[in-house]
Write an enzyme that holds these catalytic residues in place. Structure first.
Site, PDB file in Angstrom:
ATOM      1  CB  SER A 197      -3.090   5.047   5.096  1.00 41.50           C
ATOM      2  OG  SER A 197      -2.784   3.729   5.372  1.00 41.50           O
ATOM      3  CG  HIS A 246      -7.542   2.446   3.252  1.00 38.39           C
ATOM      4  ND1 HIS A 246      -8.072   3.245   4.243  1.00 38.39           N
ATOM      5  CD2 HIS A 246      -6.294   2.128   3.666  1.00 38.39           C
ATOM      6  CE1 HIS A 246      -7.187   3.396   5.206  1.00 38.39           C
ATOM      7  NE2 HIS A 246      -6.111   2.728   4.886  1.00 38.39           N
TER       8      HIS A 246
HETATM    9  N1  LIG Z   1      -0.230  -0.892   8.879  1.00 39.67           N
HETATM   10  C1  LIG Z   1      -1.462  -0.462   8.848  1.00 39.67           C
HETATM   11  O1  LIG Z   1      -2.155  -0.414   9.875  1.00 39.67           O
HETATM   12  C2  LIG Z   1      -2.078  -0.040   7.538  1.00 39.67           C
HETATM   13  C3  LIG Z   1      -3.474   0.038   7.434  1.00 39.67           C
HETATM   14  C4  LIG Z   1      -4.043   0.378   6.201  1.00 39.67           C
HETATM   15  C5  LIG Z   1      -3.225   0.661   5.124  1.00 39.67           C
HETATM   16  N2  LIG Z   1      -1.856   0.601   5.259  1.00 39.67           N
HETATM   17  C6  LIG Z   1      -1.059   0.883   4.055  1.00 39.67           C
HETATM   18  O2  LIG Z   1      -0.622  -0.359   3.529  1.00 39.67           O
HETATM   19  C7  LIG Z   1       0.658  -0.193   2.907  1.00 39.67           C
HETATM   20  C8  LIG Z   1       1.638  -1.171   3.504  1.00 39.67           C
HETATM   21  O3  LIG Z   1       1.756  -0.940   4.886  1.00 39.67           O
HETATM   22  P1  LIG Z   1       2.290  -2.068   5.887  1.00 39.67           P
HETATM   23  O4  LIG Z   1       2.006  -1.556   7.258  1.00 39.67           O
HETATM   24  O5  LIG Z   1       1.774  -3.403   5.491  1.00 39.67           O
HETATM   25  O6  LIG Z   1       3.848  -1.994   5.600  1.00 39.67           O
HETATM   26  P2  LIG Z   1       4.960  -3.087   5.916  1.00 39.67           P
HETATM   27  O7  LIG Z   1       6.238  -2.345   6.021  1.00 39.67           O
HETATM   28  O8  LIG Z   1       4.547  -3.976   7.036  1.00 39.67           O
HETATM   29  O9  LIG Z   1       4.990  -3.994   4.586  1.00 39.67           O
HETATM   30  C9  LIG Z   1       5.460  -3.545   3.353  1.00 39.67           C
HETATM   31  C10 LIG Z   1       5.996  -4.748   2.614  1.00 39.67           C
HETATM   32  O10 LIG Z   1       6.278  -4.356   1.286  1.00 39.67           O
HETATM   33  C11 LIG Z   1       7.461  -5.045   0.880  1.00 39.67           C
HETATM   34  N3  LIG Z   1       8.020  -4.313  -0.236  1.00 39.67           N
HETATM   35  C12 LIG Z   1       8.702  -3.150  -0.237  1.00 39.67           C
HETATM   36  N4  LIG Z   1       9.011  -2.783  -1.494  1.00 39.67           N
HETATM   37  C13 LIG Z   1       8.530  -3.752  -2.304  1.00 39.67           C
HETATM   38  C14 LIG Z   1       8.536  -3.953  -3.708  1.00 39.67           C
HETATM   39  N5  LIG Z   1       9.086  -3.052  -4.517  1.00 39.67           N
HETATM   40  N6  LIG Z   1       7.942  -5.061  -4.200  1.00 39.67           N
HETATM   41  C15 LIG Z   1       7.362  -5.949  -3.387  1.00 39.67           C
HETATM   42  N7  LIG Z   1       7.320  -5.820  -2.048  1.00 39.67           N
HETATM   43  C16 LIG Z   1       7.892  -4.725  -1.516  1.00 39.67           C
HETATM   44  C17 LIG Z   1       8.325  -5.060   2.120  1.00 39.67           C
HETATM   45  O11 LIG Z   1       9.291  -6.090   2.045  1.00 39.67           O
HETATM   46  C18 LIG Z   1       7.285  -5.313   3.204  1.00 39.67           C
HETATM   47  O12 LIG Z   1       7.092  -6.680   3.469  1.00 39.67           O
HETATM   48  C19 LIG Z   1       1.028   1.268   3.092  1.00 39.67           C
HETATM   49  O13 LIG Z   1       0.638   1.989   1.959  1.00 39.67           O
HETATM   50  C20 LIG Z   1       0.190   1.672   4.307  1.00 39.67           C
HETATM   51  O14 LIG Z   1      -0.093   3.056   4.324  1.00 39.67           O
HETATM   52  C21 LIG Z   1      -1.272   0.235   6.424  1.00 39.67           C
END
Ligand SMILES: NC(=O)c1ccc[n+]([C@@H]2O[C@H](COP(=O)([O-])OP(=O)(O)OC[C@H]3O[C@@H](n4cnc5c(N)ncnc54)[C@H](O)[C@@H]3O)[C@@H](O)[C@H]2O)c1
Length: 482
Positions: free
Chosen positions: A119, A140
């Protein structure tokens, strides 16, 4: 560029949704998680999400089975060696992402495109950690990925142009609208949205208005899907705080410094919906307030007629020495108050849209006058938003700098008017993009409102963007579009 086998690393909130989006579009997906437990959680996300789609009649059971059948789950990154594209959605920590991209660079075939769903982190920093920076992009998605129609595709200075266009075509195949932009902190949506949310926290901290009043003003007055504090709770205060820090690091703009209130709540572990409490979650006891038994009123300012009529029709009376003087204004009213024999009776009233009336009390306004003004606004069918007598009150103070930021973003050459409008509509569910809002409010009105905000707060970025100023000076009411 053909993308048929796609890897998704990290199947949390975003990754599970992204895997579902690819599988729905007929692509084969390899989902990778850190361990078996997280893998089971990821599977659960996709099963529940597609199950809900069946319940709502958006999918039938056969389609659901086909979608799930296209997704292979694994804990081994080596299974990605054959993928045409890998999208990363692991936590927003640069070191984790850099380590992962180095590994993917080693595992995947040389032509594989590597994409990050970050993000706010620098896509360039992730790209240059690999031996193929030309084949690394930002992709994104928005939350929830299967529902939100926007994808920001982020090309760096070293991304090959055909990679950006290939990912843009793929986004269209997924049923998404793509906005292609360069690598600046926050891209389009977060760069415009988060400073507005942060500003709301600053106004709350300054005591300009209360939490629920600011939320009501922006939802009912500005027509946004929800108020800023409801949205911050949904996004997660920790996430919002982190994004603000990244924006501030890049811009050094004081307005991008996270509000101290945001920092305090994050430190206290009050992160919003995910912890059950953030800005909302603990209802504050309602203060007993003065109630005017009998109200005589006066109305001053342009267009007073309709309100006087409505209040007379409702049985209220005017008087030479009214209990409350409603001064219709979109600027602070203290200078009018001090000219009255009883300045304590004056309340500023700013009508916003058809449903909201901001009710501004000056340093001299009596509590009884505020209570009376609030009741009278309810009588004419408007939600009163009590606030301090400050430039822009609540709605204009929050909305106009956001619109100004959009003009500056466009004028800097970062994104087109059409892309910015589409991004804010599709990424945030706003009823209109910032340029559409600007043109419907009126360019001159926004420019003048920004001048008033600047004069009061002396905040450099509240000064009207030169492009806006020039268009008003030239007598134009719309932005020139190619
Ligand atoms: N949550 C939102 O609203 C949103 C929106 C757009 C973008 N993002 C971006 O998306 C990304 C993920 O965010 P999220 O909210 O889904 O996080 P989250 O914590 O819900 O999910 C992250 C996942 O990654 C897994 N993980 C961690 N290390 C890992 C590895 N080395 N190999 C494989 N899996 C691994 C974790 O087990 C977890 O399930 C971030 O970069 C965030 O900025 C989030």
């Amino acid at each position: 560029m053909a993308f048929e086998r796609v890897g998704v690393v990290g199947l949390g909130t975003m990754g599970a949704g992204i895997a579902e989006v690819f599988a729905r579009a007929g692509l084969r997906v390899i989902g990778v998680e850190a361990d078996a437990e997280a893998l089971a959680r990821g599977r659960g996300h996709v099963e529940r999400s597609t199950g809900r789609a069946v319940d709502r009649g958006k999918l039938n059971e056969r389609e659901r089975a086909e979608i799930l059948g296209r997704i292979t789950l694994t804990t081994s990154r080596d299974d990605l060696s054959d993928a045409d594209l890998v999208v990363e959605a692991i936590p927003e920590i640069l070191d984790y992402k850099v380590a992962l991209f180095k590994d993917l660079d080693r595992i995947c075939k040389p032509e594989t495109v590597l994409a990050t769903n970050t993000s706010s982190l620098s896509v360039t920093a992730v790209a240059t950690a690999t031996g193929r920076p030309g084949r690394v992009v930002g992709m994104h998605f928005f939350n929830p990925a299967p529902v939100m129609r926007l994808v920001e595709v982020v090309g760096t200075v070293v991304t090959a142009p055909d990679v950006v266009s290939g990912i843009a075509d793929l986004s269209a195949r997924l049923g998404k609208t793509c906005v292609a932009v360069g690598d600046r902190a926050g891209f389009v949506v977060n760069r415009l949205l988060l400073p507005y949310l942060n500003h709301a926290a600053v106004l709350l901290d300054l005591g300009v208005a209360g939490r629920d009043d600011i939320d009501a003003a922006m939802a009912l007055g500005a027509g946004l899907p929800m108020g800023p504090f409801a949205l911050l709770d949904l996004i997660g205060l920790d996430t919002a705080y982190e994004v603000m820090c990244v924006l501030f690091d890049e811009t050094r703009d004081r307005r991008h410094a996270p509000s101290p209130l945001l920092r305090e709540l994050v430190t206290a572990g009050l992160l919003g919906r995910k912890t059950g409490r953030g800005f909302h979650g603990e209802e504050t006891a309602h203060r007993e307030r003065d109630r005017a038994e009998f109200i005589t009123f006066g109305v001053e300012g342009d267009d007073a007629g309709p309100i006087v009529e409505q209040l007379l029709r409702a049985g209220f009376k005017t008087s030479d020495e009214p209990d409350v003087v409603l001064r219709l204004a979109d600027r602070p009213v203290i200078e009018h108050a001090v000219r009255l024999p009883t300045p304590s009776a004056m309340v500023g009233v700013h009508l916003v849209g058809d449903r909201v009336a901001e009710v501004a009390s000056t340093a001299l306004t009596s509590p009884a006058a505020v209570a009376a003004a609030r009741d009278l606004m309810k009588v004419i069918g408007r939600t009163p938003v009590p606030c301090k007598d400050r430039a822009g009150f609540v709605v204009d103070a929050l909305l106009y700098p956001y619109l100004n930021d959009a003009v500056r973003m466009h004028d800097s050459g970062y994104a087109s008017i059409a892309d910015i409008d589409a991004a804010m509509r599709l990424g945030c569910g706003y009823p209109a993009g910032p340029f559409e809002m600007l043109e419907s409010i009126g360019l001159r009105r926004v420019r003048d409102g920004l001048r008033a905000l600047y004069a009061e707060y002396r905040e450099p970025s509240f000064a009207p963007a030169p492009l806006l100023d020039h268009l008003v000076t030239a007598g134009l009411s719309a932005f020139p579009r190619p």
